[in-house]
Motif scaffolding. Structure first.
Motif, PDB file in Angstrom:
ATOM      1  N   ALA A 170       0.852  -1.187   0.000  1.00 19.82           N
ATOM      2  CA  ALA A 170       0.000   0.000   0.000  1.00 19.82           C
ATOM      3  C   ALA A 170       0.889   1.238   0.000  1.00 19.82           C
ATOM      4  CB  ALA A 170      -0.909   0.005   1.230  1.00 19.82           C
ATOM      5  N   SER A 171       0.479   2.236  -0.763  1.00 18.23           N
ATOM      6  CA  SER A 171       1.207   3.502  -0.814  1.00 18.23           C
ATOM      7  C   SER A 171       0.223   4.603  -1.181  1.00 18.23           C
ATOM      8  CB  SER A 171       2.338   3.432  -1.846  1.00 18.23           C
ATOM      9  OG  SER A 171       1.811   3.346  -3.153  1.00 18.23           O
ATOM     10  N   LEU A 172       0.738   5.794  -1.385  1.00 23.70           N
ATOM     11  CA  LEU A 172      -0.125   6.899  -1.801  1.00 23.70           C
ATOM     12  C   LEU A 172      -0.742   6.623  -3.168  1.00 23.70           C
ATOM     13  CD1 LEU A 172       1.998   9.980  -0.697  1.00 23.70           C
ATOM     14  CD2 LEU A 172      -0.141   9.184   0.301  1.00 23.70           C
ATOM     15  N   ALA A 173      -0.064   5.806  -3.979  1.00 24.19           N
ATOM     16  CA  ALA A 173      -0.541   5.517  -5.333  1.00 24.19           C
ATOM     17  C   ALA A 173      -1.647   4.468  -5.370  1.00 24.19           C
ATOM     18  CB  ALA A 173       0.627   5.055  -6.200  1.00 24.19           C
ATOM     19  N   GLY A 174      -1.835   3.694  -4.301  1.00 26.32           N
ATOM     20  CA  GLY A 174      -2.862   2.673  -4.282  1.00 26.32           C
ATOM     21  C   GLY A 174      -2.407   1.440  -3.519  1.00 26.32           C
ATOM     22  N   THR A 175      -3.150   0.344  -3.727  1.00 32.06           N
ATOM     23  CA  THR A 175      -2.838  -0.897  -3.023  1.00 32.06           C
ATOM     24  C   THR A 175      -2.779  -2.072  -3.992  1.00 32.06           C
ATOM     25  OG1 THR A 175      -5.167  -1.383  -2.591  1.00 32.06           O
ATOM     26  CG2 THR A 175      -3.990  -0.143  -0.903  1.00 32.06           C
ATOM     27  N   SER A 176      -2.082  -3.109  -3.550  1.00 29.21           N
ATOM     28  CA  SER A 176      -1.989  -4.341  -4.319  1.00 29.21           C
ATOM     29  C   SER A 176      -1.975  -5.498  -3.326  1.00 29.21           C
ATOM     30  CB  SER A 176      -0.697  -4.334  -5.147  1.00 29.21           C
ATOM     31  OG  SER A 176      -0.482  -5.597  -5.718  1.00 29.21           O
ATOM     32  N   HIS A 177      -2.817  -6.512  -3.584  1.00 30.89           N
ATOM     33  CA  HIS A 177      -2.887  -7.685  -2.713  1.00 30.89           C
ATOM     34  C   HIS A 177      -2.736  -8.939  -3.568  1.00 30.89           C
ATOM     35  CE1 HIS A 177      -4.366  -5.188   0.590  1.00 30.89           C
ATOM     36  NE2 HIS A 177      -5.134  -4.597  -0.317  1.00 30.89           N
ATOM     37  N   ARG A 178      -1.895  -9.856  -3.112  1.00 32.90           N
ATOM     38  CA  ARG A 178      -1.694 -11.119  -3.831  1.00 32.90           C
ATOM     39  C   ARG A 178      -1.935 -12.265  -2.863  1.00 32.90           C
ATOM     40  NH1 ARG A 178       1.226 -11.181  -8.320  1.00 32.90           N
ATOM     41  NH2 ARG A 178       2.461 -12.964  -7.711  1.00 32.90           N
ATOM     42  N   MET A 179      -2.724 -13.229  -3.280  1.00 34.90           N
ATOM     43  CA  MET A 179      -2.972 -14.448  -2.513  1.00 34.90           C
ATOM     44  C   MET A 179      -2.290 -15.586  -3.259  1.00 34.90           C
ATOM     45  SD  MET A 179      -4.945 -13.350  -0.141  1.00 34.90           S
ATOM     46  CE  MET A 179      -6.161 -12.131   0.223  1.00 34.90           C
ATOM     47  N   ILE A 180      -1.251 -16.146  -2.661  1.00 33.00           N
ATOM     48  CA  ILE A 180      -0.465 -17.182  -3.317  1.00 33.00           C
ATOM     49  C   ILE A 180      -0.656 -18.489  -2.551  1.00 33.00           C
ATOM     50  CG2 ILE A 180       1.851 -17.816  -4.089  1.00 33.00           C
ATOM     51  CD1 ILE A 180       2.461 -14.691  -3.429  1.00 33.00           C
ATOM     52  N   PRO A 181      -1.227 -19.526  -3.179  1.00 32.80           N
ATOM     53  CA  PRO A 181      -1.344 -20.809  -2.481  1.00 32.80           C
ATOM     54  C   PRO A 181       0.057 -21.331  -2.152  1.00 32.80           C
ATOM     55  CG  PRO A 181      -2.422 -20.879  -4.631  1.00 32.80           C
ATOM     56  CD  PRO A 181      -1.740 -19.568  -4.523  1.00 32.80           C
ATOM     57  N   LEU A 182       0.200 -22.012  -1.019  1.00 31.20           N
ATOM     58  CA  LEU A 182       1.517 -22.521  -0.647  1.00 31.20           C
ATOM     59  C   LEU A 182       2.112 -23.409  -1.733  1.00 31.20           C
ATOM     60  CD1 LEU A 182       1.425 -23.274   3.175  1.00 31.20           C
ATOM     61  CD2 LEU A 182       2.735 -21.563   1.963  1.00 31.20           C
ATOM     62  N   GLN A 183       1.269 -24.128  -2.473  1.00 33.55           N
ATOM     63  CA  GLN A 183       1.770 -24.968  -3.561  1.00 33.55           C
ATOM     64  C   GLN A 183       2.371 -24.131  -4.682  1.00 33.55           C
ATOM     65  OE1 GLN A 183      -1.318 -24.957  -2.333  1.00 33.55           O
ATOM     66  NE2 GLN A 183      -2.141 -27.003  -2.088  1.00 33.55           N
ATOM     67  N   GLY A 184       1.990 -22.851  -4.746  1.00 32.41           N
ATOM     68  CA  GLY A 184       2.477 -21.972  -5.797  1.00 32.41           C
ATOM     69  C   GLY A 184       3.794 -21.279  -5.473  1.00 32.41           C
TER      70      GLY A 184
END
Length: 148
Positions: A25-39
């Protein structure tokens, strides 16, 4: 000041039994990633010591102070300037060491987080702590993969 009002850039990594969550997260916006443990194919950590930058700061400041010392025709100014240059370069070096902790996905995407010593809270994340996080994450990944 920005951290106190909640405007600072924030990166978090959360590891659970099912996935790794990576958020930025920053002033420019947010990014969220969900990575399965297998990945997740690997984890990594590393330590960066900014000795080159500190040396550059020392050289530049010493040059500036030597110019002022020559103009003032005073060796005391030069000596004082060198001591100040050393102090600033050492402060930069010790306050800007960073520890990187990250994950590499099977797709090749690298997600990492960098830690610096916190002057306000006086918290320093060490290399042993990063190694422990990598080992725990790898153990979870291997446990999941062996179960399948």
């Amino acid at each position: 000041i920005l951290a106190l009002v909640g405007v600072d850039p924030t990166t978090t990594i959360k590891v659970s039994l099912k996935r790794v969550e990576f958020s930025q997260a920053s002033l420019a916006g947010t990014s969220h990633r969900m990575i399965p443990l297998q990945g997740v194919c690997s984890t990594f950590y590393g330590y960066h010591k900014p000795w080159k930058e500190a040396l550059g700061i020392f050289i530049v400041l010493t040059f500036l102070f030597s110019s002022v010392g020559k103009a003032a025709s005073s060796s005391g100014v030069l000596t004082f300037g060198i001591l100040i240059s050393i102090a600033i370069a050492l402060a930069y070096y010790f306050l800007n060491r960073t520890l990187t902790l990250g994950f590499v996905e099977n797709s090749g995407v690298i997600s990492s987080i960098k830690f610096k010593r916190s002057v306000i809270e006086n918290v320093d994340v060490g290399e042993e702590q990063a190694r422990y996080v990598c080992e725990v994450t790898q153990a979870l990944i291997e446990k999941i993969l062996n179960r399948e």
